[in-house]
Design a protein around this motif. Structure first.
Motif, PDB file in Angstrom:
ATOM      1  N   LEU A  42      -9.951   2.112   3.475  1.00  6.79           N
ATOM      2  CA  LEU A  42      -8.676   1.479   3.784  1.00  6.79           C
ATOM      3  C   LEU A  42      -7.542   2.191   3.053  1.00  6.79           C
ATOM      4  N   ALA A  43      -6.514   2.571   3.794  1.00  4.52           N
ATOM      5  CA  ALA A  43      -5.309   3.135   3.180  1.00  4.52           C
ATOM      6  C   ALA A  43      -4.480   1.981   2.612  1.00  4.52           C
ATOM      7  N   VAL A  44      -4.372   1.933   1.303  1.00  4.06           N
ATOM      8  CA  VAL A  44      -3.718   0.803   0.639  1.00  4.06           C
ATOM      9  C   VAL A  44      -2.222   1.088   0.485  1.00  4.06           C
ATOM     10  N   LYS A  45      -1.426   0.226   1.098  1.00  2.00           N
ATOM     11  CA  LYS A  45       0.024   0.335   0.970  1.00  2.00           C
ATOM     12  C   LYS A  45       0.538  -0.591  -0.121  1.00  2.00           C
ATOM     13  N   HIS A  46       0.100  -1.839  -0.097  1.00  2.00           N
ATOM     14  CA  HIS A  46       0.434  -2.801  -1.138  1.00  2.00           C
ATOM     15  C   HIS A  46      -0.885  -3.316  -1.700  1.00  2.00           C
ATOM     16  N   ASN A  47      -1.099  -3.088  -2.974  1.00  2.00           N
ATOM     17  CA  ASN A  47      -2.391  -3.380  -3.575  1.00  2.00           C
ATOM     18  C   ASN A  47      -2.627  -4.889  -3.696  1.00  2.00           C
ATOM     19  N   PHE A  48      -3.891  -5.287  -3.656  1.00  2.00           N
ATOM     20  CA  PHE A  48      -4.282  -6.673  -3.881  1.00  2.00           C
ATOM     21  C   PHE A  48      -5.681  -6.691  -4.472  1.00  2.00           C
ATOM     22  N   GLU A  49      -6.111  -7.873  -4.923  1.00  2.00           N
ATOM     23  CA  GLU A  49      -7.386  -8.018  -5.601  1.00  2.00           C
ATOM     24  C   GLU A  49      -8.207  -9.125  -4.953  1.00  2.00           C
ATOM     25  N   PHE A  50      -9.496  -9.180  -5.323  1.00  2.00           N
ATOM     26  CA  PHE A  50     -10.364 -10.311  -5.007  1.00  2.00           C
ATOM     27  C   PHE A  50     -10.794 -10.961  -6.319  1.00  2.00           C
ATOM     28  N   HIS A  51     -10.845 -12.287  -6.346  1.00  2.00           N
ATOM     29  CA  HIS A  51     -11.366 -12.971  -7.526  1.00  2.00           C
ATOM     30  C   HIS A  51     -12.855 -12.664  -7.685  1.00  2.00           C
ATOM     31  N   HIS A  52     -13.293 -12.512  -8.905  1.00  2.00           N
ATOM     32  CA  HIS A  52     -14.708 -12.313  -9.183  1.00  2.00           C
ATOM     33  C   HIS A  52     -15.484 -13.588  -8.875  1.00  2.00           C
ATOM     34  N   ASP A  53     -16.753 -13.440  -8.483  1.00  2.00           N
ATOM     35  CA  ASP A  53     -17.596 -14.597  -8.162  1.00  2.00           C
ATOM     36  C   ASP A  53     -17.600 -15.628  -9.283  1.00  2.00           C
ATOM     37  N   SER A  54     -17.630 -15.157 -10.534  1.00  2.00           N
ATOM     38  CA  SER A  54     -17.713 -16.071 -11.674  1.00  2.00           C
ATOM     39  C   SER A  54     -16.499 -16.987 -11.749  1.00  2.00           C
ATOM     40  N   LEU A 174      -7.776  -6.373   7.038  1.00  2.00           N
ATOM     41  CA  LEU A 174      -7.449  -5.768   5.749  1.00  2.00           C
ATOM     42  C   LEU A 174      -6.159  -4.943   5.838  1.00  2.00           C
ATOM     43  N   ARG A 175      -5.951  -4.282   6.968  1.00  2.00           N
ATOM     44  CA  ARG A 175      -4.686  -3.564   7.161  1.00  2.00           C
ATOM     45  C   ARG A 175      -3.505  -4.530   7.141  1.00  2.00           C
ATOM     46  N   HIS A 176      -3.686  -5.685   7.782  1.00  2.00           N
ATOM     47  CA  HIS A 176      -2.617  -6.683   7.813  1.00  2.00           C
ATOM     48  C   HIS A 176      -2.317  -7.181   6.399  1.00  2.00           C
ATOM     49  N   PHE A 177      -3.372  -7.377   5.600  1.00  2.00           N
ATOM     50  CA  PHE A 177      -3.166  -7.755   4.204  1.00  2.00           C
ATOM     51  C   PHE A 177      -2.280  -6.734   3.495  1.00  2.00           C
ATOM     52  N   THR A 178      -2.694  -5.479   3.512  1.00  2.00           N
ATOM     53  CA  THR A 178      -2.048  -4.461   2.677  1.00  2.00           C
ATOM     54  C   THR A 178      -0.703  -3.992   3.226  1.00  2.00           C
ATOM     55  N   GLU A 179      -0.528  -4.047   4.548  1.00  6.57           N
ATOM     56  CA  GLU A 179       0.720  -3.543   5.127  1.00  6.57           C
ATOM     57  C   GLU A 179       1.783  -4.627   5.266  1.00  6.57           C
ATOM     58  N   ARG A 180       1.362  -5.875   5.493  1.00  6.79           N
ATOM     59  CA  ARG A 180       2.360  -6.910   5.777  1.00  6.79           C
ATOM     60  C   ARG A 180       2.286  -8.098   4.819  1.00  6.79           C
ATOM     61  N   GLN A 181       1.109  -8.693   4.685  1.00  5.70           N
ATOM     62  CA  GLN A 181       1.055  -9.963   3.961  1.00  5.70           C
ATOM     63  C   GLN A 181       1.327  -9.825   2.469  1.00  5.70           C
ATOM     64  N   PHE A 182       0.998  -8.668   1.901  1.00  7.58           N
ATOM     65  CA  PHE A 182       1.227  -8.476   0.476  1.00  7.58           C
ATOM     66  C   PHE A 182       2.414  -7.551   0.197  1.00  7.58           C
ATOM     67  N   GLN A 183       3.376  -7.522   1.094  1.00  6.90           N
ATOM     68  CA  GLN A 183       4.533  -6.640   0.924  1.00  6.90           C
ATOM     69  C   GLN A 183       5.583  -7.212  -0.026  1.00  6.90           C
ATOM     70  N   PHE A 184       5.485  -8.500  -0.360  1.00  4.71           N
ATOM     71  CA  PHE A 184       6.580  -9.162  -1.071  1.00  4.71           C
ATOM     72  C   PHE A 184       6.358  -9.148  -2.587  1.00  4.71           C
ATOM     73  N   SER A 185       7.430  -8.940  -3.327  1.00  2.00           N
ATOM     74  CA  SER A 185       7.376  -8.953  -4.790  1.00  2.00           C
ATOM     75  C   SER A 185       8.049 -10.173  -5.388  1.00  2.00           C
ATOM     76  N   GLU A 186       8.617 -11.022  -4.500  1.00  3.47           N
ATOM     77  CA  GLU A 186       9.330 -12.221  -4.972  1.00  3.47           C
ATOM     78  C   GLU A 186       9.219 -13.309  -3.918  1.00  3.47           C
ATOM     79  N   ALA A 187       9.165 -14.547  -4.378  1.00  8.36           N
ATOM     80  CA  ALA A 187       9.171 -15.700  -3.467  1.00  8.36           C
ATOM     81  C   ALA A 187       9.737 -16.906  -4.199  1.00  8.36           C
ATOM     82  N   ASN A 188      10.642 -17.607  -3.540  1.00  5.95           N
ATOM     83  CA  ASN A 188      11.270 -18.800  -4.147  1.00  5.95           C
ATOM     84  C   ASN A 188      11.839 -18.489  -5.530  1.00  5.95           C
TER      85      ASN A 188
END
Length: 285
Positions: A42-54, A174-188
């Motif tokens: 996946l070409a990552v444009k806006h980085n994101f993470e997954f929570h660990h199972d623990s 996953l493309r939608h996550f990195t290209e659009r959904q995680f594009q924001f650095s501020e909210a409210n």
């Protein structure tokens, strides 16, 4: 390779509860993400993470007593979900997590916003599912949540995982996550410091191919299902759509005699899932 029948331990505490809606809530909290990491393809444009199972196991353990209370008296949860008019499983999943996040004495998060729309003039740029303050780290986090069921084909590369609608692919999501959904650095007016995908559901391996190597990003802590176009010899019962989150305590249908597309389940000798697909539907656009 690991499969739905592998003799390994799975953390599945949701199976102990008797009330379907409480089983669903427990699943939403306790189950791990279906991916452990972002695939290297996946070409990552806006980085994101997954929570660990623990993390999810800890969240469940802190909430277990509350779940046991709800199992005896589920009306508060029933009333909360009654506000949801849609029958879409993804929205049910989101609303169950919303209920949990509002129960903030059981976890380290303060909910700062839900379904926050980002608008520029007459254009909607996107929407953030959840913005939370992690009171342990004092960081503001953006969570995007998704409940997904993907069937792997051929060599199980990222491009070869399809939803029941073949336009819905794991790569596309996953493309939608990195290209659009995680594009924001501020909210409210909160600056976002970390971004997490909460991506749960189930992955299904081809029933007749047992020599495939699993990609390293697949989370094998979550029970994998199988899919195929053949009717298995062992008895399965067909799950109602809401049971895709978690099967009811007792079977909600008779053992399948004739088969239609859908998810089938057997709980003996161990829980196993089989997604049946008519061959004629596999390549429909």
């Amino acid at each position: 390779m690991p499969s739905a029948m592998s003799p390994v331990y799975y953390f599945e505490p949701w199976l102990q509860f008797k009330t379907p809606i409480v089983r669903h809530l427990a699943f939403c909290i306790a189950s791990p993400n279906i991916l452990t990491q972002i695939p290297s393809e996946l070409a990552v444009k806006h980085n994101f993470e997954f929570h660990h199972d623990s993390k999810w196991q800890n969240y469940y353990q802190n909430y277990e007593q509350r779940l046991k209370q709800l199992d005896q008296q589920p009306q508060a949860l029933i009333d909360f979900l009654a506000q949801l008019k849609s029958t879409r499983l993804g929205l049910r999943f989101e609303n169950l997590l919303w209920f949990w996040l509002l129960d903030d004495e059981y976890h380290p998060y303060q909910l700062l916003g839900h379904s926050i729309q980002k608008i520029a003039g007459a254009v909607t740029l996107g929407e953030l599912d959840f913005v939370v303050l992690n009171r342990q780290t004092q960081e503001v986090e953006h969570w995007e949540v998704a409940l997904k069921y993907y069937l792997g084909e051929e060599k199980l590369d990222l491009a070869q995982w399809y939803g029941l609608n073949r336009q819905d692919t794991l790569r596309r999501k996953l493309r939608h996550f990195t290209e659009r959904q995680f594009q924001f650095s501020e909210a409210n007016q909160y600056q976002i410091q970390r971004k997490f995908a909460v991506m749960k559901g189930q992955l299904y391996l081809p029933h007749e191919q047992n020599n495939l190597s699993l990609p390293s990003w697949i989370n094998t802590s979550r029970r994998l299902g199988q899919w195929g176009t053949q009717i298995p010899q062992t008895p399965y019962s067909r799950l109602q759509r809401h049971e895709w989150l978690c099967p009811d305590l007792g079977s909600s249908s008779q053992t399948a005699v004739w088969w239609t597309n859908g998810l089938y389940y057997q709980d003996q000798p161990t829980p196993s899932y089989y997604m049946f697909r008519q061959p004629s539907l596999l390549f429909m656009k």
